[in-house]
Scaffold this motif. Structure first.
Motif, PDB file in Angstrom:
ATOM      1  N   PHE A 164      67.214  41.467  77.449  1.00 13.95           N
ATOM      2  CA  PHE A 164      65.831  41.337  77.373  1.00 13.95           C
ATOM      3  C   PHE A 164      65.195  41.047  78.495  1.00 13.95           C
ATOM      4  N   LEU A 165      65.702  40.206  79.557  1.00 15.32           N
ATOM      5  CA  LEU A 165      65.331  39.907  80.930  1.00 15.32           C
ATOM      6  C   LEU A 165      65.536  41.098  81.692  1.00 15.32           C
ATOM      7  N   LEU A 166      66.582  41.781  81.764  1.00 19.15           N
ATOM      8  CA  LEU A 166      66.615  42.819  82.520  1.00 19.15           C
ATOM      9  C   LEU A 166      65.949  43.998  82.175  1.00 19.15           C
ATOM     10  N   LEU A 167      65.490  44.278  80.951  1.00 19.42           N
ATOM     11  CA  LEU A 167      64.539  45.240  80.483  1.00 19.42           C
ATOM     12  C   LEU A 167      62.844  44.733  81.020  1.00 19.42           C
ATOM     13  N   CYS A 168      62.871  43.500  81.048  1.00 20.55           N
ATOM     14  CA  CYS A 168      61.451  43.028  81.396  1.00 20.55           C
ATOM     15  C   CYS A 168      61.534  42.937  82.868  1.00 20.55           C
ATOM     16  N   ALA A 169      62.359  43.015  83.547  1.00 21.47           N
ATOM     17  CA  ALA A 169      62.407  43.502  85.121  1.00 21.47           C
ATOM     18  C   ALA A 169      61.777  44.786  85.434  1.00 21.47           C
ATOM     19  N   LEU A 170      62.553  45.544  84.606  1.00 20.04           N
ATOM     20  CA  LEU A 170      62.038  47.076  84.700  1.00 20.04           C
ATOM     21  C   LEU A 170      60.682  47.243  84.338  1.00 20.04           C
ATOM     22  N   GLY A 171      60.075  46.314  83.274  1.00 22.44           N
ATOM     23  CA  GLY A 171      58.737  46.523  82.783  1.00 22.44           C
ATOM     24  C   GLY A 171      57.844  46.225  83.921  1.00 22.44           C
ATOM     25  N   PHE A 172      58.044  44.867  84.604  1.00 20.30           N
ATOM     26  CA  PHE A 172      57.107  44.414  85.738  1.00 20.30           C
ATOM     27  C   PHE A 172      57.326  45.400  86.698  1.00 20.30           C
ATOM     28  N   SER A 173      58.247  46.017  87.046  1.00 27.30           N
ATOM     29  CA  SER A 173      58.468  47.169  88.098  1.00 27.30           C
ATOM     30  C   SER A 173      57.455  48.097  87.782  1.00 27.30           C
ATOM     31  N   PHE A 174      57.327  48.527  86.666  1.00 29.93           N
ATOM     32  CA  PHE A 174      56.315  49.578  86.356  1.00 29.93           C
ATOM     33  C   PHE A 174      54.823  48.966  86.296  1.00 29.93           C
ATOM     34  N   HIS A 175      54.736  47.887  86.118  1.00 25.90           N
ATOM     35  CA  HIS A 175      53.442  46.967  85.980  1.00 25.90           C
ATOM     36  C   HIS A 175      53.088  47.023  87.573  1.00 25.90           C
ATOM     37  N   ILE A 176      53.950  46.750  88.515  1.00 21.74           N
ATOM     38  CA  ILE A 176      53.503  46.574  89.791  1.00 21.74           C
ATOM     39  C   ILE A 176      53.175  48.083  90.189  1.00 21.74           C
ATOM     40  N   MET A 177      54.221  49.018  89.928  1.00 18.42           N
ATOM     41  CA  MET A 177      53.743  50.381  90.436  1.00 18.42           C
ATOM     42  C   MET A 177      52.328  50.995  89.739  1.00 18.42           C
ATOM     43  N   THR A 178      52.015  50.495  88.606  1.00 17.30           N
ATOM     44  CA  THR A 178      50.763  50.970  88.065  1.00 17.30           C
ATOM     45  C   THR A 178      49.449  50.192  88.696  1.00 17.30           C
ATOM     46  N   VAL A 179      49.818  49.033  89.035  1.00 17.18           N
ATOM     47  CA  VAL A 179      48.535  48.419  89.674  1.00 17.18           C
ATOM     48  C   VAL A 179      48.452  49.132  91.086  1.00 17.18           C
ATOM     49  N   ASP A 180      49.495  49.167  91.669  1.00 19.01           N
ATOM     50  CA  ASP A 180      49.564  49.870  92.982  1.00 19.01           C
ATOM     51  C   ASP A 180      48.786  51.334  92.862  1.00 19.01           C
ATOM     52  N   ARG A 181      49.072  51.943  92.006  1.00 19.86           N
ATOM     53  CA  ARG A 181      48.467  53.317  91.743  1.00 19.86           C
ATOM     54  C   ARG A 181      46.976  53.180  91.609  1.00 19.86           C
ATOM     55  N   PHE A 182      46.441  52.044  90.910  1.00 18.22           N
ATOM     56  CA  PHE A 182      44.715  52.391  90.655  1.00 18.22           C
ATOM     57  C   PHE A 182      44.008  51.135  91.249  1.00 18.22           C
ATOM     58  N   VAL A 183      44.822  50.018  91.818  1.00 21.08           N
ATOM     59  CA  VAL A 183      43.779  49.030  92.457  1.00 21.08           C
ATOM     60  C   VAL A 183      42.767  49.292  93.372  1.00 21.08           C
ATOM     61  N   SER A 184      43.266  50.372  94.426  1.00 20.46           N
ATOM     62  CA  SER A 184      42.300  50.626  95.555  1.00 20.46           C
ATOM     63  C   SER A 184      41.287  51.704  95.015  1.00 20.46           C
ATOM     64  N   LYS A 185      41.303  52.023  93.516  1.00 20.72           N
ATOM     65  CA  LYS A 185      40.293  52.975  93.070  1.00 20.72           C
ATOM     66  C   LYS A 185      39.307  52.532  92.036  1.00 20.72           C
ATOM     67  N   VAL A 186      39.545  51.273  91.686  1.00 17.69           N
ATOM     68  CA  VAL A 186      38.598  50.527  90.589  1.00 17.69           C
ATOM     69  C   VAL A 186      38.326  49.250  91.111  1.00 17.69           C
ATOM     70  N   ASP A 187      37.575  48.480  90.241  1.00 15.44           N
ATOM     71  CA  ASP A 187      37.174  47.322  90.385  1.00 15.44           C
ATOM     72  C   ASP A 187      38.572  46.271  90.023  1.00 15.44           C
ATOM     73  N   PRO A 188      38.981  45.569  90.878  1.00 14.14           N
ATOM     74  CA  PRO A 188      40.217  44.702  90.610  1.00 14.14           C
ATOM     75  C   PRO A 188      39.968  43.905  89.598  1.00 14.14           C
ATOM     76  N   VAL A 189      38.798  43.153  89.519  1.00  9.01           N
ATOM     77  CA  VAL A 189      38.781  41.942  88.610  1.00  9.01           C
ATOM     78  C   VAL A 189      38.170  42.345  87.319  1.00  9.01           C
ATOM     79  N   VAL A 190      37.437  43.700  87.160  1.00  8.27           N
ATOM     80  CA  VAL A 190      37.297  44.341  85.797  1.00  8.27           C
ATOM     81  C   VAL A 190      38.866  44.673  85.518  1.00  8.27           C
ATOM     82  N   LEU A 191      39.499  45.389  86.163  1.00 12.44           N
ATOM     83  CA  LEU A 191      40.944  45.749  85.713  1.00 12.44           C
ATOM     84  C   LEU A 191      41.782  44.826  85.282  1.00 12.44           C
ATOM     85  N   SER A 192      41.690  43.435  85.823  1.00 11.39           N
ATOM     86  CA  SER A 192      42.583  42.352  85.394  1.00 11.39           C
ATOM     87  C   SER A 192      42.348  41.793  84.090  1.00 11.39           C
TER      88      SER A 192
END
Length: 314
Positions: A164-192
């Protein structure tokens, strides 16, 4: 490294300190149920951000020269980030829950596996056109070695919680990449804020389906302080700092800084459980700090360029 990159790294570092201490509270609240705990903590995290969102939106409207960011864009980005975070956070809590039955205080391996996103993020980045530099490669290798020394105390065996933790690490990787994809284009606090409500709603729906029979108000009361810390600090404050920090940091750099979570989890164990770090753990911390310095400075890349130019000249 310019000031904006430094500011982003400092935000990520503060978030990492909070997440490191949060492991203690996550372990204390395992009886509550994975989906129930995450539903409550992330809804709370979203609620505490609402006043900040309203204030910032109000200030934005008063600026005559400011171009308002469409709410629809932030909504879409927040939901996508929230789905990725919901998968990662619930898998992480499942891993902690299954590993809670292991030897007390032996949660280091869980921290090591969770932080494997420092490998997954640059690998995923290759497929999106990101380039691996010598400093990134060296820093990731040192980071993994440091994490191993800090976290893995004896033979490395794989249990159900580790999967489960290994799959979680993969999930956090996609979360980091997804944030990286959008954070410069939207309001970061609203996104959060939106991502917290997304995680909370998804988790509570799953709690109603899978945990309704085991739900108890007494468990909620007993885990009250854990829910409060996880909701306000670990979710509301830390994940918002992550989003803001990633606005000024490249995804691989961000993942390496955030992998220091393992170091702060170990320090939190020292404070809460009186468990002092060993020489092996201290060496691991030193190696990880070296990795952070390398990836934040141009020294290794410049040295590699000089060596390459000399070889080419010969």
């Amino acid at each position: 490294m310019n000031f904006k990159n430094l500011k982003g790294s400092l935000m990520l570092l503060v978030a990492t300190v909070i997440w490191g201490t949060a492991f203690v509270f996550q372990e204390e609240a395992v009886a509550l149920g994975t989906f129930t705990l995450n539903g409550l903590r992330y809804i709370l995290g979203g609620i505490i951000l609402i006043p900040l969102v309203l204030v910032l939106r109000g200030l934005e409207k008063r600026r005559s020269n400011a171009t308002p960011i469409p709410f629809k864009n932030s909504l879409i980005a927040g939901v996508l980030c929230g789905v990725a975070l919901a998968v990662a956070a619930n898998l992480q809590q499942f891993g902690i829950m299954f590993n809670a039955s292991l030897v007390s205080g032996d949660s280091g391996k869980a921290g090591f596996i969770t932080a494997m996103y420092i490998i997954f993020v640059p690998v995923i980045g290759i497929f999106s056109g990101k380039r691996l530099t010598p400093s990134i490669i060296l820093s990731v290798m040192l980071g993994v070695g440091g994490l191993y020394l800090i976290s893995v105390k004896s033979g490395f065996s794989i249990a159900l919680g580790d999967v489960f933790l290994l799959l979680c690490a993969l999930g956090f990787s996609f979360h980091i990449m997804t944030v990286d994809r959008f954070v410069s284009k939207v309001d970061p606090v609203v996104l959060s804020c939106i991502q917290f409500f997304t995680v909370g709603v998804v988790s509570l729906v799953l709690a109603l389906i899978f945990e309704s029979d085991s739900f108890s108000l007494s468990y909620v009361r007993n885990a009250g302080w854990s829910i409060l810390y996880l909701g306000v600090m670990s979710s509301g404050v830390a994940y918002t700092l992550q989003v803001l920090g990633q606005k000024y940091s490249e995804a691989t750099v961000a993942s390496l800084v955030m992998s220091l979570e393992s170091v702060f989890a170990m320090l939190a164990a020292c404070v809460f459980y009186g468990k002092m770090p060993t020489l092996r753990e201290a060496i691991g911390c030193g190696i990880m700090l070296v990795a952070i310095v390398i990836i934040q400075t141009p020294f290794v890349d410049d040295l590699f360029k000089k060596l390459s130019s000399r070889v080419t000249a010969k």
